[in-house]
Design a protein around this motif. Structure first.
Motif, PDB file in Angstrom:
ATOM      1  N   ALA A  83      44.991  62.497  92.672  1.00 12.51           N
ATOM      2  CA  ALA A  83      44.753  61.034  92.187  1.00 12.51           C
ATOM      3  C   ALA A  83      43.733  60.650  92.895  1.00 12.51           C
ATOM      4  CB  ALA A  83      45.873  60.213  92.500  1.00 12.51           C
ATOM      5  N   TYR A  84      43.402  60.568  94.089  1.00 12.93           N
ATOM      6  CA  TYR A  84      42.204  60.119  94.724  1.00 12.93           C
ATOM      7  C   TYR A  84      40.830  60.475  94.334  1.00 12.93           C
ATOM      8  CZ  TYR A  84      39.466  58.317  98.515  1.00 12.93           C
ATOM      9  OH  TYR A  84      38.146  57.834  99.431  1.00 12.93           O
ATOM     10  N   GLU A  85      40.895  61.821  94.362  1.00 11.28           N
ATOM     11  CA  GLU A  85      39.805  62.762  94.004  1.00 11.28           C
ATOM     12  C   GLU A  85      39.607  62.982  92.785  1.00 11.28           C
ATOM     13  OE1 GLU A  85      37.682  63.027  95.982  1.00 11.28           O
ATOM     14  OE2 GLU A  85      38.418  63.360  98.220  1.00 11.28           O
ATOM     15  N   GLY A  86      40.389  62.632  91.871  1.00 10.93           N
ATOM     16  CA  GLY A  86      40.350  62.979  90.251  1.00 10.93           C
ATOM     17  C   GLY A  86      40.126  64.254  89.675  1.00 10.93           C
ATOM     18  N   VAL A  87      41.156  65.103  90.619  1.00 10.48           N
ATOM     19  CA  VAL A  87      40.864  66.458  90.358  1.00 10.48           C
ATOM     20  C   VAL A  87      41.508  67.030  88.964  1.00 10.48           C
ATOM     21  CG1 VAL A  87      41.816  68.744  91.188  1.00 10.48           C
ATOM     22  CG2 VAL A  87      41.285  66.896  92.931  1.00 10.48           C
ATOM     23  N   VAL A  88      40.565  67.733  88.300  1.00 11.32           N
ATOM     24  CA  VAL A  88      41.109  68.129  86.855  1.00 11.32           C
ATOM     25  C   VAL A  88      41.604  69.432  87.036  1.00 11.32           C
ATOM     26  CG1 VAL A  88      40.181  68.507  84.617  1.00 11.32           C
ATOM     27  CG2 VAL A  88      39.470  66.466  85.703  1.00 11.32           C
ATOM     28  N   PRO A 132      31.463  63.279  86.302  1.00  6.00           N
ATOM     29  CA  PRO A 132      31.452  64.645  86.742  1.00  6.00           C
ATOM     30  C   PRO A 132      32.870  65.624  86.603  1.00  6.00           C
ATOM     31  CG  PRO A 132      30.264  63.467  88.380  1.00  6.00           C
ATOM     32  CD  PRO A 132      30.859  62.455  87.393  1.00  6.00           C
ATOM     33  N   VAL A 133      32.915  66.603  86.229  1.00  7.35           N
ATOM     34  CA  VAL A 133      34.053  67.423  86.291  1.00  7.35           C
ATOM     35  C   VAL A 133      34.395  67.764  87.731  1.00  7.35           C
ATOM     36  CG1 VAL A 133      35.074  69.588  85.436  1.00  7.35           C
ATOM     37  CG2 VAL A 133      33.781  68.400  84.003  1.00  7.35           C
ATOM     38  N   GLU A 143      38.829  74.586  78.431  1.00  6.14           N
ATOM     39  CA  GLU A 143      39.938  73.506  78.645  1.00  6.14           C
ATOM     40  C   GLU A 143      39.651  72.578  79.716  1.00  6.14           C
ATOM     41  OE1 GLU A 143      43.740  75.181  78.575  1.00  6.14           O
ATOM     42  OE2 GLU A 143      43.436  76.969  77.961  1.00  6.14           O
ATOM     43  N   VAL A 144      38.881  72.817  80.642  1.00  5.81           N
ATOM     44  CA  VAL A 144      38.727  71.874  81.570  1.00  5.81           C
ATOM     45  C   VAL A 144      37.620  70.991  81.077  1.00  5.81           C
ATOM     46  CG1 VAL A 144      37.657  71.837  83.855  1.00  5.81           C
ATOM     47  CG2 VAL A 144      39.221  73.679  83.557  1.00  5.81           C
ATOM     48  N   ILE A 145      36.767  71.220  80.444  1.00  4.76           N
ATOM     49  CA  ILE A 145      35.480  70.424  79.910  1.00  4.76           C
ATOM     50  C   ILE A 145      36.351  69.385  78.998  1.00  4.76           C
ATOM     51  CG2 ILE A 145      33.523  70.051  78.539  1.00  4.76           C
ATOM     52  CD1 ILE A 145      32.591  72.728  79.483  1.00  4.76           C
ATOM     53  N   VAL A 149      29.394  69.001  87.740  1.00  5.72           N
ATOM     54  CA  VAL A 149      30.678  69.492  88.185  1.00  5.72           C
ATOM     55  C   VAL A 149      30.740  69.314  89.890  1.00  5.72           C
ATOM     56  CG1 VAL A 149      30.142  71.900  87.900  1.00  5.72           C
ATOM     57  CG2 VAL A 149      32.506  71.362  87.984  1.00  5.72           C
ATOM     58  N   ARG A 150      31.673  69.111  90.309  1.00  9.91           N
ATOM     59  CA  ARG A 150      31.895  68.926  91.781  1.00  9.91           C
ATOM     60  C   ARG A 150      33.118  69.943  92.003  1.00  9.91           C
ATOM     61  NH1 ARG A 150      33.533  63.905  94.453  1.00  9.91           N
ATOM     62  NH2 ARG A 150      32.770  64.735  96.476  1.00  9.91           N
TER      63      ARG A 150
END
Length: 580
Positions: free
Chosen positions: A274-279, A33-34, A20-22, A71-72
């Motif tokens: 929002a700043y880091e683009g966290v998924v 990068p994820v 789901e994350v990918i 990924v990070r």
């Protein structure tokens, strides 16, 4: 919204979340990068409940890496949070630390004797060391550095400009009462809730003062504390005026140039998403209630900052079984470092990998750790002979290593309960330990204690730190002649049978066969008879025989497993203590 994973017998929860994350990452930021995230507050000892905040995204990130994706895993250190209170039981800390309440954690001195410059660095360092041992790869972000360097200046000014919109969102929840705490919560759960508060989830006000709502709180330019109230703000000039209730200090600054303050928590968290683009980011069950920072943040991140809320599960509490003698320096709540003193990293990883995030579990510091290791060793055998279930194989794989490779392991993993018994009896004497362990299997004797390390070291640490002194094993120096004289014919005969068989059974398996066989032989059965072939009375006779041996060897009704105890005491001394 949090993603929901259903349990199956063929796949594990980590793989399903990775899928789901990918997919979500490709939808939001194709080709990039994820990004998965965790947040930790070094407001005190970072305990094993907090570790779930890290291990959940770590395991998912590692699975994504195994599939070849970049990924990070971000760990935001909330070290710019306020120091809330002086914790109880932390070594090197006294009541004088109360004067620092309200200051950033990085501005509070470390406990006395610490090599670190600040409170935050002191508690952060222990967690970083534990994560290294656990094989957790991450990018650490200090929120002190982010805020004081001006990294978030644009986001802060944007939030202040849209403070009315934020206030409208928050106002939807201000009149709603928080649900009462469940009576079933354990002490460690309370500690976890407190840690959440320490990170800002419940401790901060939402920025509402008599002059209106402001989502920004300065640290005082005089006393350094956050007991401040914004009294005026000009959107055009960015001039901000605040007063401090702690020291009556007041000043006017230009927020476009000012770096000594932070957004209130319910705005800060979605700003970072929002700043880091966290998924993907999990959150504790305390964030599931209406008005929680996670739910409110889900509205703020999109309408104010133009971002999206991460997907991720709510994770359940982690309990503790035991804690007989926790170090006072830990404040009574065990940390990952404490657990790693008594168990290998693979075992601790396994505990988090084998349970879905919404399942609570306990980490054993008491006798249960021996059963846990037995279960692990049994799983290792099943994995080796390919009889383990697929989900168990997956959890095992995630426990023993990461995408970067396998973690260091014990070359010859003898049973933890055996190593603990030997460490108990020998009080850590290496020559005696090597002698005993070498006699466990005469056909393949141990040549060096390095073969059973680090498991031996963990078992010895467990004995020394978690087993109370009155439960330690102390072998008699002299035979209990009064007890021996008082034995009836059957009791004396049982000792004679045991002594006659020592020479030919002097190994772990041999002595196991011997001590269980003596009562069988006395009752007229073969020593090889199985439980199904024996009457129930034999079990009673065995327990009576075992109790007699324990009394004669260690002066108690119980003790370490008798075969291990006999090997540890040594044949010559056993014969003496049994009256030969």
């Amino acid at each position: 919204m949090p993603i929901v994973a259903q349990s199956t017998e063929t796949t594990d929860w980590v793989s399903r979340y990775a899928d789901e994350v990918i997919e979500e990452s490709e939808r939001r930021a194709p080709g990039k990068p994820v990004v998965v995230a965790s947040g930790l507050s070094p407001s005190g000892p970072i305990h094993l409940g907090n570790l779930r905040e890290v291990m959940t995204p770590h395991l998912v990130a590692d699975e994504i890496r195994r599939r070849g994706h970049e990924v990070r895993h971000l760990i935001s250190w909330d070290d710019y949070d306020r120091y809330r209170k002086v914790p109880n039981g932390v070594a090197g800390v006294d009541g004088s630390w109360g004067e620092h309440i309200g200051r950033p954690l990085t501005a509070v001195p470390a406990p006395k004797g610490s090599p670190y410059a600040s409170w935050a660095e002191h508690f952060k360092a222990a967690m970083v060391e534990a994560l290294g041992e656990l094989g957790v790869e991450f990018d650490g972000i200090s929120q002190t550095e982010q805020y004081t360097s001006g990294t978030y200046r644009e986001q802060i000014l944007h939030a202040m400009k849209h403070r009315g919109d934020i206030d409208t969102i928050l106002d939807q929840y201000r009149t709603k009462k928080a649900p009462a705490k469940k009576q079933s919560q354990k002490a460690v759960d309370e500690a976890e809730l407190e840690a959440a508060e320490g990170s800002g989830a419940a401790a901060e006000d939402d920025g509402f003062g008599s002059a209106g709502y402001y989502p920004y709180k300065p640290y005082c330019g005089d006393c350094g504390k956050d007991l401040t109230t914004v009294t005026a703000y000009d959107d055009d000039t960015t001039e901000l005026t605040y007063t401090c209730t702690a020291c009556d200090f007041s000043e006017t600054v230009r927020l476009s140039e000012f770096n000594r303050g932070k957004l209130v928590w319910k705005v800060d968290w979605p700003m970072r998403w929002a700043y880091e683009g966290v998924v993907f980011e999990p959150s504790g069950v305390d964030h599931s209630s209406p008005g929680s920072s996670f739910q409110v943040g889900g509205q703020i991140v999109g309408s104010i900052f133009g971002g999206k809320q991460p997907i991720g599960p709510m994770y359940a509490f982690v309990g503790i079984s035991g804690m007989a003698k926790m170090s006072s320096s830990k404040g009574g709540v065990p940390t990952p470092g404490d657990a790693l003193k008594i168990m290998e990293p693979q075992i601790l990883r396994w505990l988090y990998a084998r349970r879905r995030p919404n399942q609570s579990f306990k980490i054993a510091f008491d006798q249960e750790i021996q059963r846990l290791y037995d279960e692990w060793d049994k799983l290792e055998g099943k994995v080796a002979d390919r009889s383990a279930l697929p989900a168990d194989v997956a959890a095992h794989s995630r426990a023993v290593g990461t995408a970067a490779g396998e973690l260091p392991k014990t070359p010859r993993p003898m049973a933890y309960r055996t190593l603990a018994s030997v460490a108990d009896i020998t009080a850590g004497a290496e020559d005696q330990t090597l002698r005993i362990l070498s006699e466990l299997d005469p056909a393949d004797p141990l040549s060096s204690l390095d073969e059973v390390r680090p498991r031996l070291d963990r078992a010895e640490a467990w004995i020394n730190t978690q087993v109370p002194a009155d439960q330690r094993t102390v072998v008699r120096k002299e035979a209990d002649t009064e007890l021996i004289k008082s034995l009836d014919d059957q009791g004396r005969a049982s000792l004679r049978l045991l002594l006659e068989g020592l020479d030919s059974h002097w190994s772990l398996d041999g002595l196991t066969h011997l001590v269980y066989g003596v009562p069988k032989v006395q009752a007229g059965f073969s020593a090889d008879a199985t439980p199904k072939e024996l009457p129930a009375e034999i079990k009673v006779a065995q327990r009576t025989f075992f109790a007699l041996l324990y009394h004669l060897l260690v002066g108690r009704d119980t003790g370490p497993r008798l075969p291990t105890l006999l090997l540890a005491v040594g044949q010559e001394r056993v014969r003496k203590l049994l009256g030969e």
